[in-house]
Design a protein around this motif. Structure first.
Motif, mmCIF file in Angstrom:
data_model
loop_
_atom_site.group_PDB
_atom_site.id
_atom_site.type_symbol
_atom_site.label_atom_id
_atom_site.label_comp_id
_atom_site.label_asym_id
_atom_site.label_seq_id
_atom_site.Cartn_x
_atom_site.Cartn_y
_atom_site.Cartn_z
ATOM 1 N N ALA A 84 11.791 4.801 0.062
ATOM 2 C CA ALA A 84 10.579 5.250 0.752
ATOM 3 C C ALA A 84 10.893 6.489 1.570
ATOM 4 O O ALA A 84 12.036 6.708 1.978
ATOM 5 N N TYR A 85 9.864 7.268 1.817
ATOM 6 C CA TYR A 85 9.924 8.465 2.656
ATOM 7 C C TYR A 85 8.758 8.321 3.617
ATOM 8 O O TYR A 85 7.602 8.424 3.209
ATOM 9 N N LEU A 86 9.056 8.035 4.880
ATOM 10 C CA LEU A 86 8.021 7.726 5.862
ATOM 11 C C LEU A 86 7.977 8.784 6.952
ATOM 12 O O LEU A 86 9.014 9.253 7.418
ATOM 13 N N VAL A 87 6.765 9.125 7.377
ATOM 14 C CA VAL A 87 6.568 10.150 8.390
ATOM 15 C C VAL A 87 6.328 9.490 9.747
ATOM 16 O O VAL A 87 5.534 8.547 9.869
ATOM 17 N N LYS A 88 7.047 9.993 10.755
ATOM 18 C CA LYS A 88 6.880 9.521 12.130
ATOM 19 C C LYS A 88 5.566 10.068 12.674
ATOM 20 O O LYS A 88 5.210 11.197 12.338
ATOM 21 N N PRO A 89 4.855 9.363 13.515
ATOM 22 C CA PRO A 89 5.190 8.036 14.003
ATOM 23 C C PRO A 89 5.026 6.998 12.882
ATOM 24 O O PRO A 89 4.080 7.062 12.098
ATOM 25 N N LEU A 90 5.975 6.088 12.823
ATOM 26 C CA LEU A 90 5.983 5.075 11.769
ATOM 27 C C LEU A 90 4.955 3.993 12.037
ATOM 28 O O LEU A 90 4.745 3.598 13.178
ATOM 29 N N ARG A 91 4.359 3.524 10.955
ATOM 30 C CA ARG A 91 3.490 2.348 11.046
ATOM 31 C C ARG A 91 4.367 1.134 10.783
ATOM 32 O O ARG A 91 5.099 1.079 9.789
ATOM 33 N N GLU A 92 4.308 0.177 11.690
ATOM 34 C CA GLU A 92 5.145 -1.016 11.597
ATOM 35 C C GLU A 92 5.043 -1.682 10.236
ATOM 36 O O GLU A 92 6.051 -2.010 9.614
ATOM 37 N N GLU A 93 3.823 -1.873 9.749
ATOM 38 C CA GLU A 93 3.619 -2.561 8.478
ATOM 39 C C GLU A 93 4.262 -1.811 7.318
ATOM 40 O O GLU A 93 4.824 -2.408 6.409
ATOM 41 N N THR A 94 4.161 -0.494 7.354
ATOM 42 C CA THR A 94 4.708 0.321 6.275
ATOM 43 C C THR A 94 6.234 0.253 6.260
ATOM 44 O O THR A 94 6.850 0.110 5.199
ATOM 45 N N LEU A 95 6.838 0.328 7.436
ATOM 46 C CA LEU A 95 8.294 0.227 7.514
ATOM 47 C C LEU A 95 8.762 -1.143 7.026
ATOM 48 O O LEU A 95 9.696 -1.247 6.226
ATOM 49 N N LEU A 96 8.114 -2.192 7.477
ATOM 50 C CA LEU A 96 8.509 -3.544 7.070
ATOM 51 C C LEU A 96 8.318 -3.751 5.570
ATOM 52 O O LEU A 96 9.153 -4.373 4.913
ATOM 53 N N GLN A 97 7.246 -3.217 5.023
ATOM 54 C CA GLN A 97 7.037 -3.289 3.569
ATOM 55 C C GLN A 97 8.144 -2.561 2.822
ATOM 56 O O GLN A 97 8.628 -3.034 1.792
ATOM 57 N N SER A 98 8.541 -1.429 3.337
ATOM 58 C CA SER A 98 9.594 -0.640 2.695
ATOM 59 C C SER A 98 10.920 -1.390 2.722
ATOM 60 O O SER A 98 11.666 -1.387 1.742
ATOM 61 N N ILE A 99 11.221 -2.055 3.831
ATOM 62 C CA ILE A 99 12.449 -2.839 3.928
ATOM 63 C C ILE A 99 12.395 -4.014 2.970
ATOM 64 O O ILE A 99 13.375 -4.330 2.294
ATOM 65 N N THR A 100 11.236 -4.643 2.862
ATOM 66 C CA THR A 100 11.071 -5.738 1.906
ATOM 67 C C THR A 100 11.323 -5.244 0.486
ATOM 68 O O THR A 100 12.038 -5.880 -0.287
ATOM 69 N N ALA A 101 10.758 -4.084 0.145
ATOM 70 C CA ALA A 101 10.962 -3.521 -1.195
ATOM 71 C C ALA A 101 12.429 -3.158 -1.422
ATOM 72 O O ALA A 101 12.971 -3.375 -2.507
ATOM 73 N N ALA A 102 13.085 -2.639 -0.393
ATOM 74 C CA ALA A 102 14.470 -2.202 -0.526
ATOM 75 C C ALA A 102 15.439 -3.368 -0.662
ATOM 76 O O ALA A 102 16.412 -3.279 -1.406
ATOM 77 N N THR A 103 15.172 -4.452 0.045
ATOM 78 C CA THR A 103 16.130 -5.560 0.101
ATOM 79 C C THR A 103 15.771 -6.726 -0.803
ATOM 80 O O THR A 103 16.616 -7.566 -1.070
ATOM 81 N N GLY A 104 14.521 -6.795 -1.211
ATOM 82 C CA GLY A 104 14.090 -7.909 -2.040
ATOM 83 C C GLY A 104 13.808 -9.181 -1.262
ATOM 84 O O GLY A 104 13.536 -10.214 -1.851
ATOM 85 N N ILE A 105 13.868 -9.102 0.073
ATOM 86 C CA ILE A 105 13.546 -10.286 0.875
ATOM 87 C C ILE A 105 12.046 -10.361 1.059
ATOM 88 O O ILE A 105 11.336 -9.378 0.905
ATOM 89 N N SER A 106 11.562 -11.520 1.397
ATOM 90 C CA SER A 106 10.135 -11.660 1.664
ATOM 91 C C SER A 106 9.940 -12.074 3.108
ATOM 92 O O SER A 106 10.835 -12.575 3.753
ATOM 93 N N GLY A 107 8.751 -11.819 3.591
ATOM 94 C CA GLY A 107 8.400 -12.285 4.918
ATOM 95 C C GLY A 107 8.541 -11.262 6.022
ATOM 96 O O GLY A 107 8.182 -11.541 7.142
#
Length: 133
Positions: A102-125
């Protein structure tokens, strides 16, 4: 992989950004290590490899794009999420072409960052409602 065992690295030369992101991610059950420079993050890889790295694009000495290249050259296949306050279409394309999740522009949206981490790591929740960055 569970959230509590998922380690995320945050690399940003702005200590307030590191603190804020660490607080947010820990509140969502993630383990977080913060680094004030790309070099300090690279030096840590001999001890621990995170599930993903959230890194600033504009840092002194070594940019996020250069860090991404160093990871690839070193054989580290760590999912990368690039964050920046200075969005540029050509830079965005280079980061994504080189494999950034992902390539995210500051200020970051919490939901977008968390979604990106979920996509990157394969974890859910970790992600909230679907959002765009």
């Amino acid at each position: 992989m569970t959230q509590s065992s998922t380690r995320v690295a945050v690399v940003d030369d702005d200590t307030s950004v590191c603190r804020a992101l660490a607080r947010l991610l820990r509140a969502h059950g993630l383990a977080v290590d913060t680094y004030g420079s790309a070099r300090s993050f690279l030096d840590s890889l001999g001890r621990s490899v995170p599930a993903c790295v959230v890194m600033d694009l504009q840092m002194p000495e070594m940019t996020g794009l250069e860090l991404q290249q160093q990871l690839t050259a070193g054989g580290f296949h760590i999912p990368v999420i690039v964050i920046t306050a200075h969005d540029a279409a050509d830079t965005r394309q280079r980061c994504l072409t080189q494999g950034a999740v992902a390539y995210l522009v500051k200020p970051l949206r919490e939901e977008t960052l968390l979604q990106s981490i979920t996509a990157a790591t394969g974890i859910s929740g970790t992600a909230g409602p679907e959002a765009r960055g």
